[in-house]
Every structure is written in C-alpha cells, then in structure tokens.
Design a protein around this motif. Structure first.
Motif, mmCIF file in Angstrom:
data_model
loop_
_atom_site.group_PDB
_atom_site.id
_atom_site.type_symbol
_atom_site.label_atom_id
_atom_site.label_comp_id
_atom_site.label_asym_id
_atom_site.label_seq_id
_atom_site.Cartn_x
_atom_site.Cartn_y
_atom_site.Cartn_z
ATOM 1 N N THR A 2 -3.153 12.636 4.399
ATOM 2 C CA THR A 2 -2.144 12.505 5.439
ATOM 3 C C THR A 2 -2.635 12.963 6.797
ATOM 4 O O THR A 2 -2.188 12.474 7.824
ATOM 5 C CB THR A 2 -0.896 13.315 5.067
ATOM 6 O OG1 THR A 2 -1.254 14.689 4.972
ATOM 7 C CG2 THR A 2 -0.317 12.837 3.745
ATOM 8 N N THR A 12 -5.016 11.524 10.581
ATOM 9 C CA THR A 12 -5.230 10.167 10.099
ATOM 10 C C THR A 12 -3.978 9.612 9.441
ATOM 11 O O THR A 12 -3.083 10.347 9.027
ATOM 12 C CB THR A 12 -6.386 10.132 9.091
ATOM 13 O OG1 THR A 12 -6.094 11.004 7.997
ATOM 14 C CG2 THR A 12 -7.678 10.582 9.736
ATOM 15 N N SER A 13 -3.945 8.295 9.313
ATOM 16 C CA SER A 13 -2.806 7.607 8.714
ATOM 17 C C SER A 13 -2.759 7.845 7.205
ATOM 18 O O SER A 13 -3.775 8.107 6.561
ATOM 19 C CB SER A 13 -2.927 6.101 8.996
ATOM 20 O OG SER A 13 -2.008 5.367 8.216
ATOM 21 N N ASP A 14 -1.557 7.744 6.643
ATOM 22 C CA ASP A 14 -1.414 7.781 5.190
ATOM 23 C C ASP A 14 -2.065 6.558 4.548
ATOM 24 O O ASP A 14 -2.456 6.606 3.382
ATOM 25 C CB ASP A 14 0.064 7.813 4.794
ATOM 26 C CG ASP A 14 0.732 9.113 5.195
ATOM 27 O OD1 ASP A 14 0.048 10.149 5.219
ATOM 28 O OD2 ASP A 14 1.946 9.092 5.483
ATOM 29 N N ASN A 15 -2.171 5.482 5.315
ATOM 30 C CA ASN A 15 -2.759 4.236 4.808
ATOM 31 C C ASN A 15 -3.799 3.712 5.797
ATOM 32 O O ASN A 15 -3.575 2.703 6.481
ATOM 33 C CB ASN A 15 -1.669 3.184 4.585
ATOM 34 C CG ASN A 15 -0.678 3.612 3.527
ATOM 35 O OD1 ASN A 15 -1.010 3.724 2.357
ATOM 36 N ND2 ASN A 15 0.567 3.858 3.940
ATOM 37 N N PRO A 16 -4.943 4.366 5.891
ATOM 38 C CA PRO A 16 -5.963 3.932 6.851
ATOM 39 C C PRO A 16 -6.538 2.578 6.475
ATOM 40 O O PRO A 16 -6.617 2.226 5.296
ATOM 41 C CB PRO A 16 -7.029 5.033 6.746
ATOM 42 C CG PRO A 16 -6.863 5.585 5.371
ATOM 43 C CD PRO A 16 -5.390 5.520 5.091
ATOM 44 N N SER A 17 -6.944 1.823 7.464
ATOM 45 C CA SER A 17 -7.562 0.523 7.204
ATOM 46 C C SER A 17 -9.024 0.668 6.836
ATOM 47 O O SER A 17 -9.602 -0.219 6.195
ATOM 48 C CB SER A 17 -7.412 -0.393 8.430
ATOM 49 O OG SER A 17 -8.015 0.199 9.568
ATOM 50 N N THR A 19 -12.000 3.584 5.313
ATOM 51 C CA THR A 19 -12.356 4.907 4.814
ATOM 52 C C THR A 19 -13.874 5.038 4.780
ATOM 53 O O THR A 19 -14.588 4.112 4.399
ATOM 54 C CB THR A 19 -11.787 5.180 3.413
ATOM 55 O OG1 THR A 19 -12.219 4.161 2.510
ATOM 56 C CG2 THR A 19 -10.271 5.219 3.451
ATOM 57 N N SER A 49 -14.158 1.524 2.256
ATOM 58 C CA SER A 49 -13.208 0.411 2.318
ATOM 59 C C SER A 49 -13.055 -0.044 3.758
ATOM 60 O O SER A 49 -13.081 0.759 4.692
ATOM 61 C CB SER A 49 -11.843 0.827 1.757
ATOM 62 O OG SER A 49 -11.264 1.864 2.534
ATOM 63 N N LYS A 185 5.157 4.755 15.670
ATOM 64 C CA LYS A 185 4.677 3.888 14.596
ATOM 65 C C LYS A 185 3.658 2.891 15.131
ATOM 66 O O LYS A 185 3.717 2.486 16.288
ATOM 67 C CB LYS A 185 5.856 3.144 13.948
ATOM 68 C CG LYS A 185 6.881 4.062 13.301
ATOM 69 C CD LYS A 185 8.014 3.255 12.684
ATOM 70 C CE LYS A 185 9.048 4.162 12.044
ATOM 71 N NZ LYS A 185 10.167 3.383 11.454
ATOM 72 N N SER A 214 -6.372 6.775 14.297
ATOM 73 C CA SER A 214 -5.808 7.293 13.047
ATOM 74 C C SER A 214 -5.998 6.355 11.864
ATOM 75 O O SER A 214 -5.758 6.744 10.712
ATOM 76 C CB SER A 214 -4.316 7.587 13.218
ATOM 77 O OG SER A 214 -3.590 6.392 13.466
ATOM 78 N N MET A 215 -6.456 5.126 12.124
ATOM 79 C CA MET A 215 -6.632 4.170 11.030
ATOM 80 C C MET A 215 -8.009 4.264 10.376
ATOM 81 O O MET A 215 -8.339 3.457 9.516
ATOM 82 C CB MET A 215 -6.371 2.745 11.523
ATOM 83 C CG MET A 215 -4.935 2.514 11.981
ATOM 84 S SD MET A 215 -3.710 2.951 10.724
ATOM 85 C CE MET A 215 -3.945 1.608 9.554
#
Length: 230
Positions: A2, A12-17, A19, A49, A185, A214-215
C-alpha cells in the motif's frame, strides 16, 4: 504494497502497473577483518510485471535502494551474534523531498535504466565505508545482516523508455495536481490532458513528465543478506 505506512517517503498504489523486484547480496560474500578490500552491498533490480514487456524503464534513483546505503532505504547493519553491535549506515532524522521546480530533472537527480522484462537486470554496488566498519569494532566469527526498510520502495519519476531513447529529452516534474484535481484518484483522461499541456510548454526541445510515480512499486525478492566476518 500500500505504501501508506508510517514514515514512508515513497507512496505507491495498491495496484501498481509496474513492479520492480529488488535483490540484495554481498560482495565479497564474507567480510575480512584485516583486508582493505572494499566490501559492497549489491542491489539488483529487474522488471517483474509491466504492461509493456518489450520496453525498458528509466527511473529516478533518489531516494530508492538503487541510490546509496544512507538514504533511509536500508537499516543499520546488525550483528546477529552480538545484538548490542551494529554498523551504522542509516541517516538521522527525516529525509525531506528534494523535488525542485525545474524543466529538466535529469540535471539535478540520478536516473538509471532497467532492461525489458526477462532481458536482463540493473545492478549497483554500494560500498560499506571502512570508517563505519572500524567504528563498529567488528570481530572474527561475528555475523551481520543488512536489510531493506519499506520507506523507499518506489520512485518519484519514471517512464517506459531507455536512457538512449531519452537522449536530448527533458524530464519535467510530475504534476501533483493530477491527483488533486481528480479528488485523490488516478484519472487517465485528466492525466493525459495535463501531460499534453505540460509537455507543450518547453519550446522546441522534447520533454516528458513520465508516468504517475505511485504506479511503480519495488518489491523485495531478497530483502536481507547475511555475511560473516573472517
């Protein structure tokens, strides 16, 4: 992942584009008490990813584990055989953001390239300074560990491109208003509009403000390394 814990410098985002996997190792694998040979903590980064596996990623290393040992990315090197001892590498106090209002961040901050997914890695060696080793009064037979913190597992600027692709391109600061104007957002359409406006304001020299910081998240694959003193 998170990025919202206490003391985080990079969020960072909970769902990064994207990693990035981070692995620590020691070079040499053991530390000599008598040799003056430099001792390094090696940090290796690879893309885990990404939506564009054929593309490299260029990112700003300040402050990340790819920058150095003393930017809050690492804990002090602790002795596991005598918990009262440690090699002090962590800085005191809080590391404040160094972002500045500039049309070209690459003039002020370090950037590196990570090869495309499954096509290689980026590695850097951080020297453990001899004066810090001597100050710890290390002894033969002792074992030490160095590990990552969770404070800097991301970056403040990145993009899908190699450094060669970006030759002659200015790196503009990411605009925080992208998040603010979207009510906190990520709004792809709003982001696109702001990026296009920002990237048209620098005359005839190409400019990019990269991707939303953050992504991109860094994931410790091997976040701790142990070595022995001989």
């Amino acid at each position: 992942m998170t990025g919202r814990g206490s003391g985080r410098l990079i969020r960072t985002s909970d769902n990064p584009s994207v990693t990035i996997g981070i692995t620590l190792s020691a070079s040499p694998s053991s530390m000599s008490l008598t040799s003056q040979e430099p001792f390094y903590i090696v940090v290796t980064a690879r893309i885990l990813s990404t939506p564009y596996p054929e593309k490299s990623i260029t990112l700003r290393t300040d402050p990340t584990p790819l920058e150095d040992l003393s930017n809050h990315s690492f804990r002090d090197i602790k002795c596991t055989t005598d918990p009262s001892k440690k090699i002090v590498i962590s800085p005191f106090g809080h590391l404040f953001p160094r972002d500045i209002d500039t049309e070209d961040l690459r003039k002020h901050f370090p950037f590196v390239m990570i090869p495309p997914k499954d096509q290689g890695v980026y590695s850097i060696r951080h020297e453990v300074l001899r004066n810090k080793i001597e100050a710890a009064d290390i002894q033969k037979g002792e074992r030490y560990t160095v590990s990552l913190t969770d404070k800097c597992l991301g970056t403040r600027w990145w993009t899908f491109a190699s450094l060669e692709d970006l030759e002659g391109v200015r790196f503009a600061q990411w605009q925080s208003q992208i998040d603010a104007d979207a009510g906190g957002k990520f709004d792809p359409e709003l982001t696109k509009e702001i990026k296009e406006e920002k990237e048209q304001k620098h005359g005839d020299m190409p400019v990019t403000m990269g991707e939303q910081p953050s992504m991109l998240a860094m994931v410790p694959e091997v976040g701790q390394v142990e070595f022995e003193v001989f």
